[in-house]
Design an enzyme around this catalytic site. Structure first.
Site, PDB file in Angstrom:
ATOM      1  N   ASP A   9      67.056  81.831  91.321  1.00  0.00           N
ATOM      2  CA  ASP A   9      66.352  82.648  92.294  1.00  0.00           C
ATOM      3  C   ASP A   9      66.402  84.096  91.767  1.00  0.00           C
ATOM      4  O   ASP A   9      67.229  84.412  90.898  1.00  0.00           O
ATOM      5  CB  ASP A   9      67.062  82.546  93.652  1.00  0.00           C
ATOM      6  CG  ASP A   9      66.550  83.560  94.640  1.00  0.00           C
ATOM      7  OD1 ASP A   9      65.325  83.657  94.810  1.00  0.00           O
ATOM      8  OD2 ASP A   9      67.385  84.271  95.252  1.00  0.00           O
ATOM      9  N   ASP A  11      65.427  87.467  93.938  1.00  0.00           N
ATOM     10  CA  ASP A  11      65.847  88.490  94.908  1.00  0.00           C
ATOM     11  C   ASP A  11      67.184  88.132  95.535  1.00  0.00           C
ATOM     12  O   ASP A  11      67.333  87.073  96.141  1.00  0.00           O
ATOM     13  CB  ASP A  11      64.775  88.652  95.992  1.00  0.00           C
ATOM     14  CG  ASP A  11      63.481  89.176  95.394  1.00  0.00           C
ATOM     15  OD1 ASP A  11      63.534  90.249  94.779  1.00  0.00           O
ATOM     16  OD2 ASP A  11      62.445  88.502  95.533  1.00  0.00           O
TER      17      ASP A  11
HETATM   18  C1  XBP Z   1      62.424  86.628  98.250  1.00  0.00           C
HETATM   19  C2  XBP Z   1      61.425  87.000  99.232  1.00  0.00           C
HETATM   20  C3  XBP Z   1      60.325  87.882  98.840  1.00  0.00           C
HETATM   21  C4  XBP Z   1      60.676  89.319  98.611  1.00  0.00           C
HETATM   22  C5  XBP Z   1      59.430  90.147  98.560  1.00  0.00           C
HETATM   23  O1  XBP Z   1      63.070  85.426  98.671  1.00  0.00           O
HETATM   24  O2  XBP Z   1      61.461  86.564 100.355  1.00  0.00           O
HETATM   25  O3  XBP Z   1      59.378  87.857  99.865  1.00  0.00           O
HETATM   26  O4  XBP Z   1      61.481  89.790  99.675  1.00  0.00           O
HETATM   27  O5  XBP Z   1      58.561  89.718  97.589  1.00  0.00           O
HETATM   28  P1  XBP Z   1      63.859  84.478  97.652  1.00  0.00           P
HETATM   29  P2  XBP Z   1      56.969  89.688  97.802  1.00  0.00           P
HETATM   30  O6  XBP Z   1      64.927  85.318  97.013  1.00  0.00           O
HETATM   31  O7  XBP Z   1      64.452  83.394  98.504  1.00  0.00           O
HETATM   32  O8  XBP Z   1      62.868  83.928  96.651  1.00  0.00           O
HETATM   33  O9  XBP Z   1      56.614  90.874  98.664  1.00  0.00           O
HETATM   34  O10 XBP Z   1      56.405  89.777  96.419  1.00  0.00           O
HETATM   35  O11 XBP Z   1      56.651  88.397  98.509  1.00  0.00           O
HETATM   36 MG    MG Z   2      67.045  85.147  97.142  1.00  0.00          MG
END
Ligand code: XBP
Ligand code: MG
Length: 252
Positions: A9, A11
């Protein structure tokens, strides 16, 4: 089955991107469009329940702004806002101000040297992934990853398992040959939904999440001079995650 690949993953797992990265980028886009929307850090924690930036903005309007009169082309407005948000966020990444989390670079380098295959599975937009890797990991490091599964590539975002299933199919691998790395409840629901054994590293937004199904929950991946702590599950490795410790987690 031997361990063949690691799926990450982005973020919250590779880097702490949400509070001081994505959140201010959303706010900058709102200001640019003359909207009085402003997401402070605690509100953003609640909004993270919905993954995907476009989906998150729609959820905010529905749940928190009943006063907002949606224009007929609301979906277009959301798409334009999201484009602006991505521009602000990638500009922030280009300044190199979003560091990778402890142990991430060290572990990726060790895995690469050992011929372990690497992939990304995330709901975030593809250019956000590239921006982070190129500016915070190492120039050219996008190529370290055989597959970058990101954003709208599958319509159902996490907690749906689709993004992991897509990545596994692309790599021609069974889940039993892989380990996933996640930081959130939505993330582990997605990885476990794809039958992947999952190592969780928590962060401030996710420490109280339900991580049932995790192989182990750690504070972070740790460094030799900055040991990680185990939050739950059995961790018999060193104070930092190595490929050997991952192999024994994968076997166990
Ligand atoms: C990440 C997200 C993303 C980011 C923003 O979740 O939820 O929406 O916050 O990115 P995970 P975008 O780590 O579970 O993948 O604005 O490009 O969607
Ligand atoms: Mg995440």
């Amino acid at each position: 089955m031997p361990l063949e690949a690691l799926l990450f993953d982005v973020d919250g797992t590779l880097a702490d991107t949400e509070r001081d990265g994505h959140r201010p980028a959303f706010n900058a886009a709102f200001r640019e469009f003359g909207l009085d929307w402003d997401w402070d850090a605690p509100l953003y924690g609640k909004l993270l329940a919905v993954t995907g930036g476009k989906e998150r903005m729609k959820h905010y309007v529905d749940a928190f702004r009943p006063d907002f009169e949606k224009p007929t082309d609301f979906d277009d407005l959301i798409a334009e806002l999201h484009k602006a948000k991505t521009r602000h966020y990638t500009a922030m990444l280009a300044k190199g101000n979003v560091p990778m989390r402890p142990g991430v670079k060290r572990l990726l380098e060790e895995a690469r040297e050992a011929g372990i295959r690497l992939a990304v599975a995330t709901t975030t937009t593809p250019e956000n992934v590239t921006g982070l890797l190129e500016h915070s990991l190492e120039k050219g490091s996008t190529a370290w990853f055989e597959v970058i599964a990101a954003g709208d590539i599958v319509p159902a975002k996490k907690p749906a398992p689709d993004i992991y299933i897509w990545a596994l199919e692309k790599m021609g691998l069974a889940p039993e040959q892989c380990l996933a790395f996640e930081d959130s409840e939505n993330g582990i629901r997605a990885s476990r939904g794809a039958r992947l054994k999952t190592l969780v590293t928590i962060n401030d937004y996710t420490r109280d999440h339900d991580f049932s199904g995790a192989a182990v929950v750690l504070s972070d991946l740790g460094e030799p001079d900055a040991p990680a702590t185990a939050i739950s599950g059995v961790w018999e490795g060193l104070g930092y995650v190595t490929l050997d410790s991952l192999k024994s987690l994968h076997r166990g």
